[in-house]
Design a protein around this motif. Structure first.
Motif, PDB file in Angstrom:
ATOM      1  N   HIS A 235      80.980  80.721  44.477  1.00 23.11           N
ATOM      2  CA  HIS A 235      81.080  79.927  42.582  1.00 23.11           C
ATOM      3  C   HIS A 235      80.791  78.147  42.778  1.00 23.11           C
ATOM      4  CE1 HIS A 235      84.379  76.873  44.163  1.00 23.11           C
ATOM      5  NE2 HIS A 235      84.522  77.512  45.107  1.00 23.11           N
ATOM      6  N   ILE A 236      81.041  77.842  41.285  1.00 19.23           N
ATOM      7  CA  ILE A 236      79.439  76.697  41.179  1.00 19.23           C
ATOM      8  C   ILE A 236      80.683  76.249  39.997  1.00 19.23           C
ATOM      9  CG2 ILE A 236      78.272  77.896  39.197  1.00 19.23           C
ATOM     10  CD1 ILE A 236      76.201  75.356  39.610  1.00 19.23           C
ATOM     11  N   ASN A 237      81.340  75.166  39.473  1.00 22.88           N
ATOM     12  CA  ASN A 237      81.956  74.688  38.630  1.00 22.88           C
ATOM     13  C   ASN A 237      81.227  72.840  38.353  1.00 22.88           C
ATOM     14  OD1 ASN A 237      83.015  75.462  40.857  1.00 22.88           O
ATOM     15  ND2 ASN A 237      84.928  75.830  38.961  1.00 22.88           N
TER      16      ASN A 237
ATOM     17  N   SER B  13      97.368  71.029  43.242  1.00 28.00           N
ATOM     18  CA  SER B  13      96.205  70.862  44.608  1.00 28.00           C
ATOM     19  C   SER B  13      95.968  71.575  45.156  1.00 28.00           C
ATOM     20  CB  SER B  13      97.382  69.845  45.407  1.00 28.00           C
ATOM     21  OG  SER B  13      98.352  70.549  46.090  1.00 28.00           O
ATOM     22  N   THR B  14      96.551  72.817  44.986  1.00 24.18           N
ATOM     23  CA  THR B  14      95.506  73.931  46.073  1.00 24.18           C
ATOM     24  C   THR B  14      93.730  74.236  45.129  1.00 24.18           C
ATOM     25  OG1 THR B  14      97.581  75.741  46.563  1.00 24.18           O
ATOM     26  CG2 THR B  14      95.308  76.376  46.550  1.00 24.18           C
ATOM     27  N   TYR B  15      93.532  73.708  44.009  1.00 27.29           N
ATOM     28  CA  TYR B  15      92.688  73.806  42.963  1.00 27.29           C
ATOM     29  C   TYR B  15      91.455  72.984  43.027  1.00 27.29           C
ATOM     30  CZ  TYR B  15      94.769  78.162  42.954  1.00 27.29           C
ATOM     31  OH  TYR B  15      95.136  79.790  42.756  1.00 27.29           O
ATOM     32  N   THR B  16      92.739  71.778  43.012  1.00 25.69           N
ATOM     33  CA  THR B  16      91.973  69.893  42.849  1.00 25.69           C
ATOM     34  C   THR B  16      91.767  69.443  44.256  1.00 25.69           C
ATOM     35  OG1 THR B  16      94.280  69.300  42.172  1.00 25.69           O
ATOM     36  CG2 THR B  16      93.061  70.111  40.956  1.00 25.69           C
ATOM     37  N   SER B  17      92.363  69.241  45.651  1.00 23.38           N
ATOM     38  CA  SER B  17      92.228  68.708  46.513  1.00 23.38           C
ATOM     39  C   SER B  17      90.762  68.111  47.380  1.00 23.38           C
ATOM     40  CB  SER B  17      93.156  68.410  47.152  1.00 23.38           C
ATOM     41  OG  SER B  17      93.008  70.146  47.679  1.00 23.38           O
ATOM     42  N   GLY B  18      89.950  68.885  46.797  1.00 25.39           N
ATOM     43  CA  GLY B  18      88.137  68.509  47.488  1.00 25.39           C
ATOM     44  C   GLY B  18      87.784  67.582  46.316  1.00 25.39           C
ATOM     45  N   THR B  19      86.504  68.730  46.463  1.00 27.12           N
ATOM     46  CA  THR B  19      85.117  67.800  46.023  1.00 27.12           C
ATOM     47  C   THR B  19      84.807  68.919  45.173  1.00 27.12           C
ATOM     48  OG1 THR B  19      84.700  66.802  47.298  1.00 27.12           O
ATOM     49  CG2 THR B  19      83.026  66.641  45.950  1.00 27.12           C
ATOM     50  N   LEU B  20      85.001  68.491  43.678  1.00 31.80           N
ATOM     51  CA  LEU B  20      84.025  69.677  42.766  1.00 31.80           C
ATOM     52  C   LEU B  20      82.406  70.254  43.480  1.00 31.80           C
ATOM     53  CD1 LEU B  20      84.408  70.358  39.986  1.00 31.80           C
ATOM     54  CD2 LEU B  20      83.222  69.717  39.209  1.00 31.80           C
TER      55      LEU B  20
ATOM     56  N   GLY C 202      78.051  77.315  46.427  1.00 28.66           N
ATOM     57  CA  GLY C 202      78.585  77.617  47.824  1.00 28.66           C
ATOM     58  C   GLY C 202      80.009  78.306  47.760  1.00 28.66           C
ATOM     59  N   SER C 203      79.679  79.006  49.003  1.00 27.17           N
ATOM     60  CA  SER C 203      81.163  79.966  49.082  1.00 27.17           C
ATOM     61  C   SER C 203      82.512  79.054  48.786  1.00 27.17           C
ATOM     62  CB  SER C 203      81.378  79.836  51.037  1.00 27.17           C
ATOM     63  OG  SER C 203      80.286  80.278  52.170  1.00 27.17           O
ATOM     64  N   ALA C 204      83.266  80.646  48.292  1.00 29.10           N
ATOM     65  CA  ALA C 204      84.592  79.998  47.507  1.00 29.10           C
ATOM     66  C   ALA C 204      85.579  78.966  48.495  1.00 29.10           C
ATOM     67  CB  ALA C 204      85.187  81.213  47.586  1.00 29.10           C
ATOM     68  N   THR C 205      85.744  78.161  47.860  1.00 28.18           N
ATOM     69  CA  THR C 205      87.060  76.626  48.220  1.00 28.18           C
ATOM     70  C   THR C 205      87.886  76.804  46.844  1.00 28.18           C
ATOM     71  OG1 THR C 205      85.341  76.840  50.069  1.00 28.18           O
ATOM     72  CG2 THR C 205      86.784  74.560  49.500  1.00 28.18           C
TER      73      THR C 205
ATOM     74  N   ALA D  35      88.551  72.674  40.807  1.00 26.12           N
ATOM     75  CA  ALA D  35      89.258  72.151  39.251  1.00 26.12           C
ATOM     76  C   ALA D  35      89.245  71.222  39.494  1.00 26.12           C
ATOM     77  CB  ALA D  35      90.943  73.052  38.767  1.00 26.12           C
ATOM     78  N   VAL D  36      88.534  70.203  40.847  1.00 27.54           N
ATOM     79  CA  VAL D  36      88.846  68.691  40.789  1.00 27.54           C
ATOM     80  C   VAL D  36      89.221  67.928  39.431  1.00 27.54           C
ATOM     81  CG1 VAL D  36      88.250  66.776  42.448  1.00 27.54           C
ATOM     82  CG2 VAL D  36      88.478  69.312  43.119  1.00 27.54           C
ATOM     83  N   GLY D  37      89.704  67.055  39.263  1.00 26.79           N
ATOM     84  CA  GLY D  37      89.793  65.919  37.947  1.00 26.79           C
ATOM     85  C   GLY D  37      90.058  66.488  36.555  1.00 26.79           C
ATOM     86  N   GLN D  38      90.115  67.909  37.147  1.00 24.92           N
ATOM     87  CA  GLN D  38      90.891  68.756  35.647  1.00 24.92           C
ATOM     88  C   GLN D  38      91.699  67.992  35.214  1.00 24.92           C
ATOM     89  OE1 GLN D  38      90.221  72.105  33.529  1.00 24.92           O
ATOM     90  NE2 GLN D  38      91.620  71.199  32.740  1.00 24.92           N
TER      91      GLN D  38
END
Length: 376
Positions: free
Chosen positions: A179-181, A225-232, A237-240, A245-248
């Motif tokens: 994915h890419i976001n 937080s499952t979708y927002t706790s990392g780095t956008l 890259g591989s699905a993480t 949705a970081v910052g959403q």
């Protein structure tokens, strides 16, 4: 002062080009005159050579076969606009509708509206809501994904919300779990704004060349937080999940929140072109590959107890064997009416069946209205 020049041919003094006028000049062609092109003409306005450049179907939100409004929604589903699915996990209660609120003078008549009717200001870790459209792999081969020639994609759309802040759009590759976001900002409350995002081509992982799900584009509206706790994940890259949705912002945090969108276009290249206008009837036919409402049955002379069936052809062959759901029916001869898959090829027809047609005589009938769903 004006003058008139009459010639049969204009040729360049040197080189291969002839210029008529300067930048800002108006060259007038009188009514009734004809320009004949026996070679190649370029630069004449915005001649659209590819009206199907938009990968998204029904991006102007013109078609809503299922309903123009759907209330009290809390889970995944295709509710209103064709080809657009809401993915929801325990984040608010929603009414989705086809709205006539559109950006001024842009040529759109309808938009998609998401209205929060029951708020959730503290999302659990796995809560999320996003809007997505999914695509078949066989329609994406020209993107050359997984090769050194992979092309960039540009997403453009009009959006409006009273909830300002950061929102996330996503391309998700289901064949290779990549994915890419990218983020965009709604700057002015309750004001239509056009957004343009360019996603790099992905040189890793080709799309499977078949009729199954390969890619979706998503507009995130809220996430835990499952979708927002990392780095956008701003590069492929591989699905993480943590990077999706970081910052959403959380559109579900207040029942006054609304979000509108129209003019959605996803196309090859690093620049957005004007929205590709497709006639309504063409959009309708393209959407029927995934979802169609049909009716069928018959009036007949019934001479005994049996289960008569009538084949009902689809106007467009379905992507895959569809799920059939009866919406309504009428009969005067049987215990019930049901719908079943076609006997030979389920993608091209269904069947309406009268169960235990016990009433004999003339003018017996059974009819049903049903939908055939082959969405990705």
């Amino acid at each position: 002062m004006s003058s008139e020049l009459k010639v049969n041919k204009v040729s360049p003094e040197s080189g291969t080009g002839v210029q008529l006028g300067d930048s800002g000049d108006t060259i007038t062609i009188p009514a009734g005159a004809t320009i004949t092109n026996s070679g190649t003409a370029t630069g004449f306005g915005e001649t659209d050579t590819n009206v199907f450049r938009n990968i998204i179907i029904n991006g102007d939100m013109a078609l809503a076969q299922r309903a123009t409004s759907a209330a009290a929604k809390t889970s995944d589903g295709y509710y209103t606009m064709d080809r657009f699915e809401f993915a929801i996990t325990s984040l608010g209660t929603w009414t989705f509708s086809q709205s006539t609120d559109v950006p001024s003078a842009q040529g759109f008549a309808t938009s998609l509206k998401a209205d929060c009717t029951s708020a959730d200001g503290s999302p659990a870790a796995d809560d999320r809501i996003f809007l997505r459209q999914s695509f078949e792999g066989q329609n994406l081969q020209y993107l050359k994904k997984g090769t050194s020639s992979a092309v960039a994609l540009t997403l453009s759309f009009w959006v409006k919300s009273n909830k300002t802040g950061t929102y996330i759009c996503e391309l998700y590759d289901h064949d290779n779990s990549r994915h890419i976001n990218l983020s965009y900002t709604i700057s002015s409350a309750s004001t239509w704004e056009k957004k343009t995002l360019t996603f790099a081509g992905d040189t890793t992982g080709a799309f499977t060349n078949d009729e199954n799900l390969s890619l979706h584009v998503a507009w995130w509206l809220g996430a835990g937080s499952t979708y927002t706790s990392g780095t956008l994940q701003t590069a492929w890259g591989s699905a993480t999940n943590a990077n999706r949705a970081v910052g959403q912002v959380n559109l579900a945090d207040n029942t006054s929140n609304e979000w509108y969108m129209t003019g959605a276009q996803l196309e090859v290249g690093e620049n957005a072109s004007d929205f590709a206008i497709v006639p309504f009837e063409v959009t309708f036919e393209r959407c029927k590959r995934y979802y169609e409402v049909v009716e069928g049955g018959k009036t007949f002379y019934n001479s005994g107890t049996h289960d008569p069936q009538v084949t009902v052809p689809y106007s467009v062959k379905k992507r895959a064997s569809p799920t059939l759901t009866k919406e309504s029916s009428t009969e005067n001869c049987a215990s019930s009416v049901s719908v079943v898959a076609g006997q030979l090829t389920a993608t091209i027809n269904g069947q309406v069946k009268a169960n235990n047609a016990f009433a004999t005589g003339a003018n017996k009938l059974f009819y049903a209205r049903f939908n055939a769903d082959a969405e990705l």
